[in-house]
Design an enzyme around this catalytic site. Structure first.
Site, PDB file in Angstrom:
ATOM      1  N   ARG A 326       0.205  -8.928   4.480  1.00 40.62           N
ATOM      2  CA  ARG A 326      -0.563 -10.055   3.939  1.00 40.62           C
ATOM      3  C   ARG A 326      -1.024 -11.068   4.982  1.00 40.62           C
ATOM      4  O   ARG A 326      -2.178 -11.484   4.941  1.00 40.62           O
ATOM      5  CB  ARG A 326       0.203 -10.745   2.806  1.00 40.62           C
ATOM      6  CG  ARG A 326       0.465  -9.813   1.602  1.00 40.62           C
ATOM      7  CD  ARG A 326       1.003 -10.535   0.394  1.00 40.62           C
ATOM      8  NE  ARG A 326       0.040 -11.456  -0.150  1.00 40.62           N
ATOM      9  CZ  ARG A 326       0.009 -12.747   0.085  1.00 40.62           C
ATOM     10  NH1 ARG A 326       0.947 -13.314   0.790  1.00 40.62           N
ATOM     11  NH2 ARG A 326      -0.948 -13.494  -0.405  1.00 40.62           N
ATOM     12  N   TYR A 330      -4.919 -11.042   4.862  1.00 35.91           N
ATOM     13  CA  TYR A 330      -5.482 -12.138   4.062  1.00 35.91           C
ATOM     14  C   TYR A 330      -5.228 -13.514   4.679  1.00 35.91           C
ATOM     15  O   TYR A 330      -5.354 -14.522   3.984  1.00 35.91           O
ATOM     16  CB  TYR A 330      -4.844 -12.188   2.672  1.00 35.91           C
ATOM     17  CG  TYR A 330      -4.801 -10.917   1.866  1.00 35.91           C
ATOM     18  CD1 TYR A 330      -5.958 -10.389   1.298  1.00 35.91           C
ATOM     19  CD2 TYR A 330      -3.594 -10.271   1.626  1.00 35.91           C
ATOM     20  CE1 TYR A 330      -5.896  -9.243   0.516  1.00 35.91           C
ATOM     21  CE2 TYR A 330      -3.537  -9.129   0.837  1.00 35.91           C
ATOM     22  CZ  TYR A 330      -4.688  -8.619   0.295  1.00 35.91           C
ATOM     23  OH  TYR A 330      -4.629  -7.496  -0.494  1.00 35.91           O
ATOM     24  N   CYS A 356       1.756  -2.424  17.614  1.00 40.83           N
ATOM     25  CA  CYS A 356       0.817  -2.629  18.721  1.00 40.83           C
ATOM     26  C   CYS A 356      -0.555  -3.058  18.220  1.00 40.83           C
ATOM     27  O   CYS A 356      -1.532  -2.308  18.268  1.00 40.83           O
ATOM     28  CB  CYS A 356       0.747  -1.356  19.551  1.00 40.83           C
ATOM     29  SG  CYS A 356       2.379  -0.868  20.106  1.00 40.83           S
ATOM     30  N   TYR A 385       2.308  -7.511  -3.532  1.00 38.59           N
ATOM     31  CA  TYR A 385       1.473  -6.966  -2.466  1.00 38.59           C
ATOM     32  C   TYR A 385       2.221  -6.958  -1.129  1.00 38.59           C
ATOM     33  O   TYR A 385       1.652  -7.204  -0.067  1.00 38.59           O
ATOM     34  CB  TYR A 385       0.126  -7.717  -2.381  1.00 38.59           C
ATOM     35  CG  TYR A 385      -0.551  -7.777  -3.728  1.00 38.59           C
ATOM     36  CD1 TYR A 385      -1.121  -6.640  -4.279  1.00 38.59           C
ATOM     37  CD2 TYR A 385      -0.558  -8.949  -4.498  1.00 38.59           C
ATOM     38  CE1 TYR A 385      -1.701  -6.668  -5.545  1.00 38.59           C
ATOM     39  CE2 TYR A 385      -1.137  -8.989  -5.764  1.00 38.59           C
ATOM     40  CZ  TYR A 385      -1.716  -7.835  -6.274  1.00 38.59           C
ATOM     41  OH  TYR A 385      -2.287  -7.863  -7.533  1.00 38.59           O
TER      42      TYR A 385
HETATM   43  C1  LIG Z   1      -5.240  -6.707  -9.264  1.00 42.58           C
HETATM   44  C2  LIG Z   1      -5.632  -6.876 -10.669  1.00 42.58           C
HETATM   45  C3  LIG Z   1      -4.881  -7.696 -11.503  1.00 42.58           C
HETATM   46  C4  LIG Z   1      -3.696  -8.499 -11.008  1.00 42.58           C
HETATM   47  O1  LIG Z   1      -4.049  -9.488 -10.108  1.00 42.58           O
HETATM   48  P1  LIG Z   1      -2.964 -10.619  -9.712  1.00 42.58           P
HETATM   49  O2  LIG Z   1      -3.717 -11.535  -8.857  1.00 42.58           O
HETATM   50  O3  LIG Z   1      -1.871  -9.924  -8.984  1.00 42.58           O
HETATM   51  O4  LIG Z   1      -2.498 -11.243 -10.971  1.00 42.58           O
HETATM   52  C5  LIG Z   1      -5.242  -7.770 -12.817  1.00 42.58           C
HETATM   53  N1  LIG Z   1      -6.301  -7.080 -13.315  1.00 42.58           N
HETATM   54  C6  LIG Z   1      -7.051  -6.284 -12.536  1.00 42.58           C
HETATM   55  C7  LIG Z   1      -8.190  -5.540 -13.134  1.00 42.58           C
HETATM   56  C8  LIG Z   1      -6.746  -6.152 -11.185  1.00 42.58           C
HETATM   57  O5  LIG Z   1      -7.506  -5.383 -10.408  1.00 42.58           O
END
Ligand SMILES: *Cc1c(COP(=O)(O)O)cnc(C)c1O
Length: 432
Positions: A326, A330, A356, A385
């Protein structure tokens, strides 16, 4: 109650010292609090109690079988994005009939599997997908329940890699085209129009984007409901969590730390959305992932070296971007705390892994207690995640995972053995 907290000088997860887990199971190690999982699920479930609603945990955030079992025991269904995830639901003891199937690339084999297992709804992302689902359903002599994922074209004010509700990205069907698609899908013999779905992005910490997108889509949903006897409206997931220092502030919960000031809570979310959704008279589905598991997990790691170069103090740890991507992917922030509290003045430090890649860091120039070889640390709020995005890059085995409940702690995923990394690989016959 904060399930990761100091008792004296020691970091505890519920009733267990995290250091004892690090010693017993080694590092890097993911540690999950069962109580936080249940608590966050229930907070949301309770906030929506006055609505006919159903929570489908977005299992892509954390698909460990035990994590899923805890949530299935709470009554959760699952939002799956592949046939593999649906197989996991079954392996974890979940109910496919409480599941929705999202994703832009569903294959024929995946559609067939989900249909045979009795999926509650395919959340469709394109018209060719609906045509394909109809074809597979006809072959199996089944009726496939579907919803169309509406892209409301609302910016979610979050990181570019996790915004999904604008026309710049690949998800859903443009708001303006939805009505015509329902009309055409309604003519397909093996399709049942069961609902409408939307999801605008992830880690959204204010109510406004949710409110705006629900308001925008609502008239359309009402119209479709009148025409096609729909059952549900899914408002997606995307609820954000507190990543900023909660523990260090001495707060007793994620929600009352200074960092949480102004952040959306299940209560403020529900207060804005319930009045909009109540009159609709549809079952409301939600697909939260991060909200339920994010704060429930920590990544525990050990300091291998401390290296000073010029102005920098590098704390080199045994976890790396392959365990938790992450920060690299991100620019994500994770609170980093020692398992045993340290005295002394903080020094500006970069905590980095051994992969690396210069992107392999967990924090940069962050004031941390002076650390030395063998010290152990926890990266908090790593439950979502985290492990699911881990890889074996640099031939580093996948970390172990432990679930804690009260004074109990059990391995819920064994540490991968190095030889398992190249299982299935071969030296080509002509090279021998
Ligand atoms: C990833 C996703 C979620 C969950 O997202 P969060 O931010 O973890 O709550 C819900 N619905 C769909 C369609 C997604 O792709």
């Amino acid at each position: 109650m904060h399930d990761f907290r100091y008792v004296g000088n020691q970091l505890f997860c519920e009733g267990v010292s995290v250091d004892s887990l690090a010693r017993k199971f080694g590092t890097p190690l993911y540690v999950y609090s069962q109580h936080t999982l249940e608590d966050h699920f229930k907070k949301l479930d309770t906030a929506l109690a006055s609505l006919d609603h159903h929570i489908c945990f977005a299992m892509k955030a954390n698909s460990n079988l035990s994590v899923m079992r805890v949530l299935a025991n709470c009554g959760s269904g699952f939002d799956v994005v592949s046939a593999g995830e649906l197989q996991r639901v079954i392996a974890a003891g979940g109910d496919p009939k409480k599941c929705v199937f999202a994703g832009v690339a569903k294959s024929e084999a995946e559609i067939e599997f989900a249909l045979r297992k009795g999926i509650y709804s395919f959340n469709c992302e394109s018209e060719p997908e609906i045509v394909r689902i109809n074809k597979v359903a006809a072959r199996l002599k089944k009726i496939a329940p579907i919803a169309v994922r509406v892209n409301p074209n609302v910016a979610a004010k979050t990181h570019a890699k996790i915004t999904t509700g604008t026309y710049e990205n690949k998800f859903g069907i443009a708001f303006e085209e939805v009505e015509a698609i329902y009309a055409r899908a309604n003519k397909l013999k093996n399709i049942q129009l069961r609902g409408v779905q939307m999801h605008i992005g992830s880690q959204i910490t204010e109510t406004t984007p949710f409110e705006l997108s629900v308001k925008k889509v609502l008239p359309l949903v009402q119209q479709l409901k009148a025409k096609y006897a729909l059952e549900f409206f899914s408002i997606g997931g995307g609820l954000g969590i507190v990543y900023e220092p909660a523990l260090a502030s001495g707060a007793t919960s994620w929600w009352n730390s200074p960092a949480a000031k102004g952040i959306m809570t299940p209560a403020t979310y529900a207060a804005k959305l319930l009045p909009l959704l109540q009159p609709l008279g549809l079952k409301i589905l939600m697909e939260p992932g991060r909200f339920i598991v994010g704060n429930a997990g920590a990544l525990v790691t050990k300091v291998e070296y401390v290296k000073r170069t010029g102005k920098k103090n590098f704390v080199i740890v045994d976890a790396a971007m392959n365990d938790l991507i992450r920060p690299a992917f991100y620019d994500a922030y994770h609170e980093i705390v020692p398992l045993k509290k340290k005295g002394g003045a903080p020094i500006s430090s970069d905590v980095v892994g051994g992969v690396c890649e210069s992107g392999d860091y967990f924090c940069k120039d962050r004031p941390l207690a002076k650390l030395g070889e063998g010290d152990t640390l926890a990266l908090l709020s790593a439950g979502a995640y985290g492990f699911v995005m881990a890889s074996t890059y640099n031939t580093r085995p996948l970390a172990a995972e432990v679930l804690v409940s009260g004074k109990n702690a059990g391995v819920v995923r064994e540490r991968q053995k190095v030889v398992e990394i190249w299982k299935g690989e071969k030296v080509a016959a002509w090279l021998k």
